[in-house]
Scaffold this motif. Structure first.
Motif, PDB file in Angstrom:
ATOM      1  N   ILE A 196      52.950 -40.133  -8.819  1.00 58.50           N
ATOM      2  CA  ILE A 196      53.952 -40.285 -10.088  1.00 58.50           C
ATOM      3  C   ILE A 196      53.304 -41.500 -10.746  1.00 58.50           C
ATOM      4  N   PRO A 197      53.178 -41.557 -12.016  1.00 62.08           N
ATOM      5  CA  PRO A 197      52.996 -42.800 -12.885  1.00 62.08           C
ATOM      6  C   PRO A 197      53.889 -43.942 -12.716  1.00 62.08           C
ATOM      7  N   MET A 198      53.318 -45.019 -12.439  1.00 57.19           N
ATOM      8  CA  MET A 198      54.429 -46.227 -12.321  1.00 57.19           C
ATOM      9  C   MET A 198      55.043 -46.510 -13.607  1.00 57.19           C
ATOM     10  N   LYS A 199      54.550 -46.353 -14.746  1.00 59.27           N
ATOM     11  CA  LYS A 199      55.082 -46.778 -15.968  1.00 59.27           C
ATOM     12  C   LYS A 199      56.191 -45.722 -16.083  1.00 59.27           C
ATOM     13  N   SER A 200      56.192 -44.623 -15.416  1.00 61.18           N
ATOM     14  CA  SER A 200      57.641 -43.810 -15.807  1.00 61.18           C
ATOM     15  C   SER A 200      58.657 -44.231 -14.669  1.00 61.18           C
ATOM     16  N   LEU A 201      58.558 -45.012 -13.852  1.00 56.55           N
ATOM     17  CA  LEU A 201      59.520 -45.632 -12.897  1.00 56.55           C
ATOM     18  C   LEU A 201      59.906 -46.832 -13.100  1.00 56.55           C
ATOM     19  N   ALA A 202      59.242 -47.726 -13.874  1.00 56.88           N
ATOM     20  CA  ALA A 202      59.734 -49.114 -14.136  1.00 56.88           C
ATOM     21  C   ALA A 202      58.882 -49.714 -15.108  1.00 56.88           C
ATOM     22  N   SER A 203      59.504 -50.704 -15.998  1.00 54.67           N
ATOM     23  CA  SER A 203      58.810 -51.269 -17.011  1.00 54.67           C
ATOM     24  C   SER A 203      57.993 -52.311 -16.607  1.00 54.67           C
ATOM     25  N   THR A 204      58.096 -52.809 -15.649  1.00 50.71           N
ATOM     26  CA  THR A 204      57.181 -53.529 -14.877  1.00 50.71           C
ATOM     27  C   THR A 204      56.470 -53.162 -13.350  1.00 50.71           C
ATOM     28  N   LYS A 205      55.168 -53.177 -13.672  1.00 50.89           N
ATOM     29  CA  LYS A 205      54.687 -52.563 -12.201  1.00 50.89           C
ATOM     30  C   LYS A 205      54.940 -53.479 -11.156  1.00 50.89           C
ATOM     31  N   PRO A 206      55.108 -52.867  -9.909  1.00 49.57           N
ATOM     32  CA  PRO A 206      55.529 -53.603  -8.588  1.00 49.57           C
ATOM     33  C   PRO A 206      54.320 -54.658  -8.340  1.00 49.57           C
ATOM     34  N   LEU A 207      54.570 -55.534  -7.447  1.00 47.07           N
ATOM     35  CA  LEU A 207      53.526 -56.368  -6.680  1.00 47.07           C
ATOM     36  C   LEU A 207      53.813 -56.066  -5.334  1.00 47.07           C
ATOM     37  N   GLU A 247      59.343 -50.767   0.284  1.00 46.58           N
ATOM     38  CA  GLU A 247      58.578 -52.010   0.405  1.00 46.58           C
ATOM     39  C   GLU A 247      57.138 -51.888  -0.030  1.00 46.58           C
ATOM     40  N   PHE A 248      56.724 -52.551  -1.109  1.00 46.83           N
ATOM     41  CA  PHE A 248      55.290 -52.324  -1.433  1.00 46.83           C
ATOM     42  C   PHE A 248      54.315 -53.365  -0.694  1.00 46.83           C
TER      43      PHE A 248
END
Length: 250
Positions: A196-207, A247-248
């Motif tokens: 799943i593309p991260m950009k489709s899940l949140a406006s800010t990428k997780p850290l 949790e990432f």
């Protein structure tokens, strides 16, 4: 009523393992279901993206500790014979999921349509979720739990994605996610990889250290199994307050 006093034990000598599990573990979990803490899955970071192929024997997946789905979503009843595992990885650009599901008989549409999305909220029996699927619901903003994304994949690799802002559902939304499925008729297991593309899940990428909420599900019609990683304890999978924690980590 006279209180029971003294030291009491339950003898389990000679009982088979499934009976012991039911007495000592499954019944206790069902009894305490509403007070159990939310489960946590830790996604390990990877530096290189890859294309899903449905095979889970690649070394990268062996580094991801699996979580287990083996309880019914509605009432926390144990279904150990349907034990389904899920692994999670993440890169800077994608979230990866891997499901491994035992089966006795697959319930799928006779004429698969991999390029189309099957859904109709007004008709029974015609939507993808009316057959066998694995699912994930992802809420990237824990402060707004009614807003989340949903992804489904069938053993035929038919798939569906939508975005929800309960009670609204947007089926026209597209995440651009990829999936691949393998069905092993000899071992009676089917596997599914999802990217799943991260950009489709949140406006800010997780850290590393970021926490989202999510839940995993599986529908197996032949065995009347509707499993959840974190059982909803309601008549619907759409119970976001029961989502577990993603949790990432590095």
């Amino acid at each position: 009523m006279t209180p029971i006093q003294g030291d009491w034990t339950i003898s389990s000598i000679g009982l088979p393992a499934p009976v012991l599990r039911k007495i000592y573990f499954d019944n206790a979990r069902k009894l305490l279901a509403r007070s159990l803490p939310l489960p946590v899955v830790r996604a390990r970071h990877i530096s290189q993206d890859f294309q899903p192929d449905g095979e889970l024997d690649e070394p990268v997946w062996q580094t991801a500790k699996p979580v287990v789905m083996e309880y019914s979503s509605g009432d926390y009843s144990a279904r150990p014979e349907m034990e389904t595992t899920v692994r999670v990885l993440w890169s800077n650009d994608s979230l990866y999921l891997a499901y491994e599901s035992p089966y006795t008989k697959l319930t799928v549409f006779d004429s698969p349509k991999p390029e189309a999305e099957r859904y109709d909220m007004d008709k029974k029996g015609v939507s993808l979720w009316d057959r066998d699927v694995v699912e994930v619901f992802i809420a990237s903003d824990p402060a707004n739990m009614k807003h989340y994304t949903e992804f489904q994949v069938a053993p035929t690799n038919e798939k569906l994605d939508l975005i929800l802002d309960l009670p609204k559902r947007d089926f026209d939304w597209s995440s651009g996610f990829q999936s691949a499925v393998k069905v092993d008729k000899k071992t009676k297991r089917w596997t599914c990889e999802i990217r799943i593309p991260m950009k489709s899940l949140a406006s800010t990428k997780p850290l590393a250290g970021t926490q989202w909420r999510l839940n995993f599900f599986r529908c197996d019609r032949a065995n009347n199994a509707f499993l959840a990683w974190s059982p909803a304890l309601t008549g619907s999978f759409h119970t976001p307050e029961k989502f577990g924690v993603l949790e990432f980590v590095e």
